[in-house]
Design an enzyme around this catalytic site. Structure first.
Site, mmCIF file in Angstrom:
data_model
loop_
_atom_site.group_PDB
_atom_site.id
_atom_site.type_symbol
_atom_site.label_atom_id
_atom_site.label_comp_id
_atom_site.label_asym_id
_atom_site.label_seq_id
_atom_site.Cartn_x
_atom_site.Cartn_y
_atom_site.Cartn_z
ATOM 1 N N ARG A 21 -9.722 2.670 3.211
ATOM 2 C CA ARG A 21 -8.738 1.352 2.611
ATOM 3 C C ARG A 21 -9.214 0.022 1.950
ATOM 4 O O ARG A 21 -9.812 -0.042 1.184
ATOM 5 C CB ARG A 21 -7.530 1.454 2.586
ATOM 6 N N ASP A 64 0.730 -1.086 0.246
ATOM 7 C CA ASP A 64 0.144 -0.025 -0.029
ATOM 8 C C ASP A 64 0.811 1.510 -0.494
ATOM 9 O O ASP A 64 2.287 0.739 0.836
ATOM 10 C CB ASP A 64 -1.042 0.255 1.343
ATOM 11 N N HIS A 65 0.198 2.208 -0.578
ATOM 12 C CA HIS A 65 0.555 3.636 -0.543
ATOM 13 C C HIS A 65 0.603 4.660 0.824
ATOM 14 O O HIS A 65 -0.632 4.287 0.979
ATOM 15 C CB HIS A 65 0.662 3.923 -2.225
ATOM 16 N N PRO A 66 1.725 4.607 1.697
ATOM 17 C CA PRO A 66 1.810 5.232 3.072
ATOM 18 C C PRO A 66 -0.031 6.523 2.209
ATOM 19 O O PRO A 66 0.196 6.198 3.820
ATOM 20 C CB PRO A 66 2.589 5.853 3.254
ATOM 21 N N ILE A 67 0.346 7.329 1.247
ATOM 22 C CA ILE A 67 -0.572 8.307 1.576
ATOM 23 C C ILE A 67 -1.498 8.470 0.861
ATOM 24 O O ILE A 67 -2.420 9.744 0.571
ATOM 25 C CB ILE A 67 -0.296 9.960 1.939
#
Lengths: 400, 400
Positions: free
Chosen positions: B288, B233-236
């Site tokens: 998410r 996952d991308h942090p932001i």
């Protein structure tokens, strides 16, 4: 700021016209600038490199931008206008290197295809950094680190055993492509000393990453067997990996039998190599949990720092798993000047990583901090012989 | 084999004396050799580079060795003898570059410290590749990729969320250090065209890796907050990551709002951006799992290949997670000639990865396959003017 002193770096006297943005290209030109090249970053008026607005902004400055754009000057140019393109052509006439990280085809559409570049300046080394390479079925695809990690095979080998394929957190395919580009450009400059001519250099993210698999690719190509994800364990060496001292983890890499003997010697576990249950690597790998327990039991008797001293003294590669806070305070990292402070006028000191490759005769240095958007537009246009009235006209027309 | 034709590569005419072994150094000199340098690999008589005996051996040949030692000649020299060291001095007198990956201090003990090298050949570019750098408290420690990954901070950011720090499977710190060394050497050659002098280049595994953290290091230095392990996952950013089509996973990287609009448009999920539950990145990241379910539900309606075509056509970076079998058969990888076959006399064709950076005027090429141990000893000693009687004497003394 005042004009920087004449560069003494390895690439002093080399002028780089930098059309890149975001990461792979700016990293490449940062490496060239650190080596003393005069890097001219060409940005879109009123907009600039998107990284100027990314990451944590402190007092209006992106530290991410500042760290990857040190040692550059910035000129704004609207390349959608004829005037903007004419100025770019003038810049290229006097330059040694052009770097861009557009998708393949964009330079042609801007009117700067190969033949045009060659006619403007046959000594120009022109470098394209892209995702997949400019030939082949995926040439036109948009690229991004996560996708290049997926398509280079990197994710397929990264991850805990039994888990899913995993991205590596840093955007490595961008950085590796940027570094390969810097190497390719410098090699092409060396060729130019012999041939008198520039040439085209290309560095693709997927290709660069694929070249970094070492024995994993060699083994696959030799056997057709896919490498398995093994996490921190070595696929065919045991004991090896992360172990537990009294106060935390220690990484130990006994990469061959000699080092393994030293390791077990320091732990007073030398008997293991004579025990018929453990006397070959194959047997040890099959009994990994037992070996791990034996090693951990011994390591639990002392602090991590003590073991690291003892094992290093015996020639056993080992160390702590450090987070970035620990890394950036580590005495070795500080001794290597891998954290530097750059005074960013109007913002004060910005901390960033230092120079990864050291040259003692023509050392890397910070000649100037990252530029404001268009900070050097007037200076660079004056160098091209454009007068103040011309600047006014270009400014009014939204060209600079 | 017959003498190879004169190199047309970018580094044609550059002679490299290569004292390296295993991976970081041989990778560096392979890169230089691919560019046309004449690389002379110096090996211990009767022993040689340990990689000759590592990895899968087919018909007596390690494919791992073959792929990292193409474009080199091999001379055996016992550097523990005065005769051996005298021959090395003769080789260095005619050379442009020396590369070694001993621990710091070994070259001095062999009698080839900085001053001696300078007196032998002031134009020599001498490069040390090591673990931690030659100055600082850890300079003498043995290095190994796993340890450099631990101590550079790479393991601390790699791994699934909530999991342990994780090694990245390929030995990246070796390869990155080798690539930085090749760049540093080539930059030093460029400096020599101006100064007439060689210099010392140093590339350390930990330093090189630490330079590859991009925004992760910039963010930490700006805020003092440690990056968290976020897996795929991308942090932001959300949605972003691995999703599931009818027949398998698709990696999608909508790296900004524009691309996210395109992505959701192709999926006919554009309403998401107008829904008050999901209309900011922050809200989406907090939800998410819901977003993932919405995307997966749509993706499940078609095959992976179809989505990849549709999304790429819309300018959304995406692709399959490919394993090495898929990578090495991929039409793009083949179009880029990233798998090459090298005819290894007596062994037949050996498959290996191709050239990661492409130069069109002075292209990389395979001038010769990996050498047998000492295959070019007689040829190289003849080039130094040693006659047959001398060779006999050196052979009898175990010096070559």
């Amino acid at each position: 700021m005042a004009e920087a002193p004449a560069s003494q770096g390895a690439l002093a006297g080399i002028r780089v016209i930098d059309l890149t943005r975001v990461l792979s290209g700016p990293f490449c030109t940062m490496l060239l600038g650190d080596m003393g090249a005069d890097v001219v970053k060409v940005e879109t008026p009123g907009e600039g490199d998107p990284v100027r607005g990314q990451g944590v902004i402190r007092d209006g400055l992106s530290w991410y931008f500042a760290s990857f754009n040190r040692n550059k000057r910035s000129i704004t140019l609207n390349l959608r206008t004829g005037d903007g393109r004419a100025i770019l052509a003038d810049l290229l006439r006097e330059a040694d290197v052009l770097v861009e990280n557009f998708r393949p085809g964009v330079m042609e559409r801007l009117g700067f295809g190969r033949e045009r570049l060659d006619s403007i300046n046959p000594r120009l080394v022109s470098c394209s950094i892209n995702g997949f390479g400019s030939a082949g079925p995926y040439a036109d695809r948009p690229a991004f680190d996560f996708i290049a990690q997926a398509m280079s095979g990197l994710m397929s080998v990264n991850g805990p055993p039994g888990g899913d394929p995993l991205r590596t957190a840093p955007p490595l395919t961008d950085l590796v492509a940027g570094l390969y580009a810097a190497f390719g450009i410098t090699a092409a400059l060396q060729a130019r000393t012999r041939t008198g001519r520039g040439q085209q250099v290309e560095s693709a993210m997927v290709n660069g990453m694929l070249s970094m698999f070492a024995y994993l690719s060699a083994e696959y190509l030799a056997t057709g067997r896919l490498p398995q994800r093994t996490g921190n364990d070595h696929p065919i060496l045991c004991p090896y990996g992360l172990f537990h001292a009294a106060d935390g983890e220690v990484a130990v890499a006994p990469a061959n039998e000699t080092i393994l003997r030293r390791f077990l010697g320091v732990l007073e576990l030398s008997w293991i190599l004579d025990d018929p249950r453990y006397d070959t690597n194959e047997k040890r790998t099959a009994r990994r949990p037992e070996l791990r327990a034996l090693v951990d039991q011994r390591l639990a008797t002392r602090q991590r720092g003590e073991w690291i001293e003892l094992l290093n003294a015996a020639g056993v590669p080992c160390g702590r798993v450090m987070n970035l806070a620990e890394v950036f305070e580590d005495p070795q990292i500080l001794a290597q000047e891998m954290v530097i402070e750059v005074d960013q006028p109007g913002h004060g000191p910005v901390r960033m990583t230092g120079f990864p490759v050291k040259l003692d005769g023509t050392p890397c240095s910070i000649a100037r901090p990252a530029p404001g958007l268009g900070e050097h537009t007037a200076e660079l246009l004056a160098e091209l012989g454009r007068d103040e009235a011309e600047l006014e006209r270009l400014r009014a027309g939204g060209i600079i």
